[in-house]
Design a protein around this motif. Structure first.
Motif, PDB file in Angstrom:
ATOM      1  N   GLY A 188      -1.562 -24.890  23.312  1.00 14.09           N
ATOM      2  CA  GLY A 188      -1.990 -26.272  23.345  1.00 14.09           C
ATOM      3  C   GLY A 188      -3.463 -26.465  23.531  1.00 14.09           C
ATOM      4  N   THR A 189      -4.291 -25.463  23.216  1.00 18.50           N
ATOM      5  CA  THR A 189      -5.735 -25.598  23.356  1.00 18.50           C
ATOM      6  C   THR A 189      -6.408 -25.279  22.038  1.00 18.50           C
ATOM      7  OG1 THR A 189      -5.894 -23.332  24.147  1.00 18.50           O
ATOM      8  CG2 THR A 189      -5.713 -25.065  25.807  1.00 18.50           C
ATOM      9  N   ARG A 190      -7.687 -25.625  21.981  1.00 15.82           N
ATOM     10  CA  ARG A 190      -8.396 -25.460  20.724  1.00 15.82           C
ATOM     11  C   ARG A 190      -9.187 -24.164  20.695  1.00 15.82           C
ATOM     12  NH1 ARG A 190     -10.499 -29.396  23.767  1.00 15.82           N
ATOM     13  NH2 ARG A 190     -12.490 -29.016  24.724  1.00 15.82           N
TER      14      ARG A 190
ATOM     15  N   PRO B 127     -14.295 -32.732  30.019  1.00  9.40           N
ATOM     16  CA  PRO B 127     -13.461 -31.673  29.439  1.00  9.40           C
ATOM     17  C   PRO B 127     -11.990 -32.027  29.552  1.00  9.40           C
ATOM     18  CG  PRO B 127     -14.088 -31.068  31.658  1.00  9.40           C
ATOM     19  CD  PRO B 127     -14.798 -32.366  31.365  1.00  9.40           C
ATOM     20  N   ASP B 128     -11.167 -31.374  28.743  1.00  2.29           N
ATOM     21  CA  ASP B 128      -9.733 -31.566  28.910  1.00  2.29           C
ATOM     22  C   ASP B 128      -9.234 -30.668  30.038  1.00  2.29           C
ATOM     23  OD1 ASP B 128      -8.788 -28.949  27.828  1.00  2.29           O
ATOM     24  OD2 ASP B 128      -9.570 -29.716  25.936  1.00  2.29           O
ATOM     25  N   LEU B 129      -8.023 -30.968  30.500  1.00  4.17           N
ATOM     26  CA  LEU B 129      -7.459 -30.231  31.636  1.00  4.17           C
ATOM     27  C   LEU B 129      -7.274 -28.755  31.313  1.00  4.17           C
ATOM     28  CD1 LEU B 129      -6.178 -30.273  34.484  1.00  4.17           C
ATOM     29  CD2 LEU B 129      -3.990 -30.820  33.374  1.00  4.17           C
ATOM     30  N   ALA B 130      -6.899 -28.449  30.074  1.00  6.35           N
ATOM     31  CA  ALA B 130      -6.700 -27.043  29.694  1.00  6.35           C
ATOM     32  C   ALA B 130      -7.990 -26.250  29.862  1.00  6.35           C
ATOM     33  CB  ALA B 130      -6.199 -26.956  28.256  1.00  6.35           C
ATOM     34  N   ARG B 131      -9.084 -26.807  29.391  1.00  4.04           N
ATOM     35  CA  ARG B 131     -10.367 -26.103  29.505  1.00  4.04           C
ATOM     36  C   ARG B 131     -10.788 -25.979  30.962  1.00  4.04           C
ATOM     37  NH1 ARG B 131     -15.775 -27.730  26.225  1.00  4.04           N
ATOM     38  NH2 ARG B 131     -14.604 -26.670  24.600  1.00  4.04           N
ATOM     39  N   HIS B 132     -10.588 -27.044  31.714  1.00  3.98           N
ATOM     40  CA  HIS B 132     -11.009 -27.007  33.119  1.00  3.98           C
ATOM     41  C   HIS B 132     -10.282 -25.912  33.890  1.00  3.98           C
ATOM     42  CE1 HIS B 132     -12.488 -28.591  36.965  1.00  3.98           C
ATOM     43  NE2 HIS B 132     -11.274 -28.295  37.418  1.00  3.98           N
ATOM     44  N   VAL B 133      -8.971 -25.834  33.725  1.00  5.38           N
ATOM     45  CA  VAL B 133      -8.197 -24.834  34.465  1.00  5.38           C
ATOM     46  C   VAL B 133      -8.554 -23.429  34.008  1.00  5.38           C
ATOM     47  CG1 VAL B 133      -5.867 -23.949  34.887  1.00  5.38           C
ATOM     48  CG2 VAL B 133      -6.308 -26.404  35.001  1.00  5.38           C
ATOM     49  N   LYS B 134      -8.766 -23.244  32.710  1.00  7.12           N
ATOM     50  CA  LYS B 134      -9.074 -21.910  32.199  1.00  7.12           C
ATOM     51  C   LYS B 134     -10.464 -21.439  32.629  1.00  7.12           C
ATOM     52  CE  LYS B 134      -5.957 -21.983  28.241  1.00  7.12           C
ATOM     53  NZ  LYS B 134      -5.220 -20.774  28.633  1.00  7.12           N
TER      54      LYS B 134
ATOM     55  N   ASP C 276       8.785 -37.175  28.368  1.00  2.00           N
ATOM     56  CA  ASP C 276       7.438 -37.239  28.936  1.00  2.00           C
ATOM     57  C   ASP C 276       7.434 -36.773  30.388  1.00  2.00           C
ATOM     58  OD1 ASP C 276       6.274 -38.080  26.595  1.00  2.00           O
ATOM     59  OD2 ASP C 276       6.151 -40.199  27.161  1.00  2.00           O
ATOM     60  N   VAL C 277       8.553 -36.985  31.104  1.00  3.52           N
ATOM     61  CA  VAL C 277       8.651 -36.482  32.475  1.00  3.52           C
ATOM     62  C   VAL C 277       8.603 -34.957  32.467  1.00  3.52           C
ATOM     63  CG1 VAL C 277      10.122 -36.320  34.523  1.00  3.52           C
ATOM     64  CG2 VAL C 277       9.941 -38.495  33.284  1.00  3.52           C
ATOM     65  N   TYR C 278       9.360 -34.336  31.561  1.00  2.00           N
ATOM     66  CA  TYR C 278       9.353 -32.876  31.460  1.00  2.00           C
ATOM     67  C   TYR C 278       7.951 -32.374  31.100  1.00  2.00           C
ATOM     68  CZ  TYR C 278      10.680 -28.110  30.139  1.00  2.00           C
ATOM     69  OH  TYR C 278      10.771 -26.740  30.065  1.00  2.00           O
ATOM     70  N   ALA C 279       7.333 -32.995  30.101  1.00  3.23           N
ATOM     71  CA  ALA C 279       6.003 -32.561  29.673  1.00  3.23           C
ATOM     72  C   ALA C 279       4.989 -32.701  30.807  1.00  3.23           C
ATOM     73  CB  ALA C 279       5.557 -33.366  28.455  1.00  3.23           C
ATOM     74  N   LEU C 280       5.108 -33.777  31.587  1.00  2.00           N
ATOM     75  CA  LEU C 280       4.203 -33.954  32.725  1.00  2.00           C
ATOM     76  C   LEU C 280       4.451 -32.870  33.761  1.00  2.00           C
ATOM     77  CD1 LEU C 280       2.045 -35.520  34.245  1.00  2.00           C
ATOM     78  CD2 LEU C 280       3.838 -37.072  35.086  1.00  2.00           C
ATOM     79  N   GLY C 281       5.709 -32.485  33.968  1.00  2.00           N
ATOM     80  CA  GLY C 281       6.004 -31.392  34.890  1.00  2.00           C
ATOM     81  C   GLY C 281       5.387 -30.083  34.429  1.00  2.00           C
ATOM     82  N   ALA C 282       5.474 -29.795  33.122  1.00  2.00           N
ATOM     83  CA  ALA C 282       4.859 -28.580  32.585  1.00  2.00           C
ATOM     84  C   ALA C 282       3.346 -28.630  32.753  1.00  2.00           C
ATOM     85  CB  ALA C 282       5.229 -28.416  31.111  1.00  2.00           C
ATOM     86  N   LEU C 283       2.767 -29.814  32.548  1.00  2.00           N
ATOM     87  CA  LEU C 283       1.319 -29.990  32.700  1.00  2.00           C
ATOM     88  C   LEU C 283       0.903 -29.762  34.151  1.00  2.00           C
ATOM     89  CD1 LEU C 283      -0.786 -32.858  31.158  1.00  2.00           C
ATOM     90  CD2 LEU C 283      -0.862 -32.473  33.623  1.00  2.00           C
ATOM     91  N   LEU C 284       1.669 -30.305  35.103  1.00  2.00           N
ATOM     92  CA  LEU C 284       1.316 -30.144  36.520  1.00  2.00           C
ATOM     93  C   LEU C 284       1.497 -28.694  36.970  1.00  2.00           C
ATOM     94  CD1 LEU C 284       2.864 -33.386  38.061  1.00  2.00           C
ATOM     95  CD2 LEU C 284       0.478 -32.943  37.433  1.00  2.00           C
TER      96      LEU C 284
ATOM     97  N   LYS D 242       0.292 -32.755  26.999  1.00  4.42           N
ATOM     98  CA  LYS D 242      -0.076 -31.380  27.319  1.00  4.42           C
ATOM     99  C   LYS D 242      -1.466 -31.397  27.935  1.00  4.42           C
ATOM    100  CE  LYS D 242      -1.268 -31.098  22.438  1.00  4.42           C
ATOM    101  NZ  LYS D 242      -0.784 -30.625  21.141  1.00  4.42           N
ATOM    102  N   PRO D 243      -1.901 -30.303  28.555  1.00  5.22           N
ATOM    103  CA  PRO D 243      -3.214 -30.295  29.216  1.00  5.22           C
ATOM    104  C   PRO D 243      -4.372 -30.668  28.295  1.00  5.22           C
ATOM    105  CG  PRO D 243      -1.918 -28.441  29.983  1.00  5.22           C
ATOM    106  CD  PRO D 243      -1.114 -29.080  28.883  1.00  5.22           C
ATOM    107  N   ALA D 244      -4.286 -30.307  27.014  1.00  6.19           N
ATOM    108  CA  ALA D 244      -5.373 -30.641  26.092  1.00  6.19           C
ATOM    109  C   ALA D 244      -5.434 -32.127  25.789  1.00  6.19           C
ATOM    110  CB  ALA D 244      -5.212 -29.855  24.787  1.00  6.19           C
TER     111      ALA D 244
END
Length: 420
Positions: A372-374, A98-105, A197-205, A140-142
């Motif tokens: 950012g999810t489907r 699964p993608d990270l977005a689905r896992h966290v949700k 990409d650093v900012y996006a990774l921070g948002a993802l974390l 992004k998480p997805a």
């Protein structure tokens, strides 16, 4: 996630990849499950015409050449592409997870030590790609898949289409994923640097640790305003204390104030080591944890309650936000509540893709287009088999043993559930 049959208008073959079914759909196009002549599964993403113009096609062709030189254990491998096709397409390694977005949700946020492990893994992967002169620009998480061997980043090179010649701040259309977008990228600053990409990774974390993003609002326009407003600080509520310095730096408004990816790796290691753990041990726990949670949510035994795909959606096209005039109604952003972090589970479960998928029996969830999810699709009404065709108009499917085994199980499941 269900696999659905090909539509009559879908191509049966793209390049050397035979298309077996539809496995995802988003703002940029359609994702197909493909298979190489040797039976290797692939995620084949076809870009829809509405996001293709001469400039994005040219940049995509350039990024394909760079992608051919990029390799790493945390990057979904490039398998093929055609920038000159009527609908450009890109095929990448299929990642079974699964993608990270689905896992966290579905499973809740990650514990801080596992979030730090994820940060170290992804920062190191991004740094290696940056040395080749390529930015992701849509992390992004997805776009992070939690595979059986650890997380992998997907969709490198496809930002050429999300960053079309339409201005991100145009009054009637927005293209992009604002919830993970750096302020300078949202403002249309060019050229972009590794700091985006650093900012996006921070948002993802932050999302991995809390279940919410730095800036959330009712419409994408409001999110863009919050992201670009220097007086609006990112929402770090719920973030563990040990991650606060790292996240604060990565989500800094100014690109110059953000740490390098090398610094991110070191800070993540410090968080892990402060909890008495080695980085390698934390990485193993991350993979075991996501695999264990996946196993808990998966069906057991040979019975299938509903026909599902043997593979999770790989290169899922997180619907890049395309917004009509602001007067129109826009979906509400997901809430910022932070579910309790699940307990560590270091025992990975079975990974036989023939009897389980990434989401198991978890009911479909409808999600807003700007997170950012489907969106989940309904279960197909007939078995997901593709039509057979020959070289004169039909072709014989080169199904792998895995695909044949799954097809047999699906036929059995459909027969058992039939009302006649």
């Amino acid at each position: 996630m269900q696999i659905t049959p090909l539509n009559p208008e879908d191509p049966p073959v793209l390049g050397d990849f035979e298309l077996l079914g539809r496995i995802g759909q988003g703002g940029m196009g359609q994702v197909f499950l493909g298979e190489s002549p040797g039976g290797e599964p692939a995620a084949v993403k076809v870009i829809k015409p509405s996001v293709v113009d001469s400039e994005s096609r040219r940049r995509f062709a350039q990024e394909i050449e760079v992608l051919k030189t990029v390799y790493g254990p945390r990057i979904a491998a490039f398998l093929g592409a055609d920038a000159e096709a009527e609908q450009p397409w890109l095929a990448t390694e299929y990642v079974d997870g699964p993608d990270l977005a689905r896992h966290v949700k579905t499973q809740g946020p990650l514990p801080s030590v596992l979030t730090a492990a994820l940060g170290a893994v992804l920062a190191e992967a991004l740094a290696a790609v940056h040395t080749q002169g390529l930015l992701h620009r849509d992390l992004k998480p997805a776009n992070v898949l939690l595979g059986p061997n650890g997380p992998k980043i997907i969709d490198f090179g496809l930002a050429a289409f999300t960053e079309s010649n339409v201005s991100l701040t145009a009054p009637h259309q927005v293209v992009g994923t604002p919830i993970c977008m750096a302020p300078e990228q949202a403002a249309g600053v060019k050229p972009l640097t590794a700091a985006v990409d650093v900012y996006a990774l921070g948002a993802l974390l932050l999302f991995a640790a809390t279940g919410h993003y730095p800036h959330e609002a009712a419409t994408p326009y409001m999110v863009f305003h919050l992201v670009t407003d220097p007086d609006t600080a990112p929402d770090l509520s719920g973030a563990p204390d040990e991650l606060m310095p790292l996240l604060t730096g990565m989500l800094a408004q100014s690109a110059e104030d953000r740490p390098s990816l090398t610094d991110v790796v070191q800070q993540c290691r410090s968080v892990i080591e402060a909890q008495g753990m080695k980085i390698a041990q934390a990485r193993r726990r991350l993979t075991a944890h996501t695999a264990g949670q996946r196993h808990k949510a998966a069906p057991t035994g040979d019975s299938l309650a509903s026909p599902t795909s043997p593979w999770s959606v790989p290169a899922t096209d997180a619907p890049d936000t395309e917004v009509a005039p602001a007067a129109q109604h826009a979906p509400t952003m997901p809430g910022s509540g932070s579910p309790a972090a699940p307990a560590l589970d270091e025992t990975p479960g079975p990974t036989d893709p023939a009897v389980q998928d990434s989401s198991g029996h978890t009911p479909p969830v409808r999600r807003g287009p700007i997170d950012g999810t489907r969106r989940e699709q309904p279960v197909p009404s007939r078995p997901p088999t593709a039509p057979k065709r020959s070289k004169e108009g039909t072709h014989t499917l080169r199904h792998s043993l895995q695909a044949r085994r799954t097809a047999e199980r699906l036929r059995a499941a459909y027969a058992a559930a039939a009302p006649f």
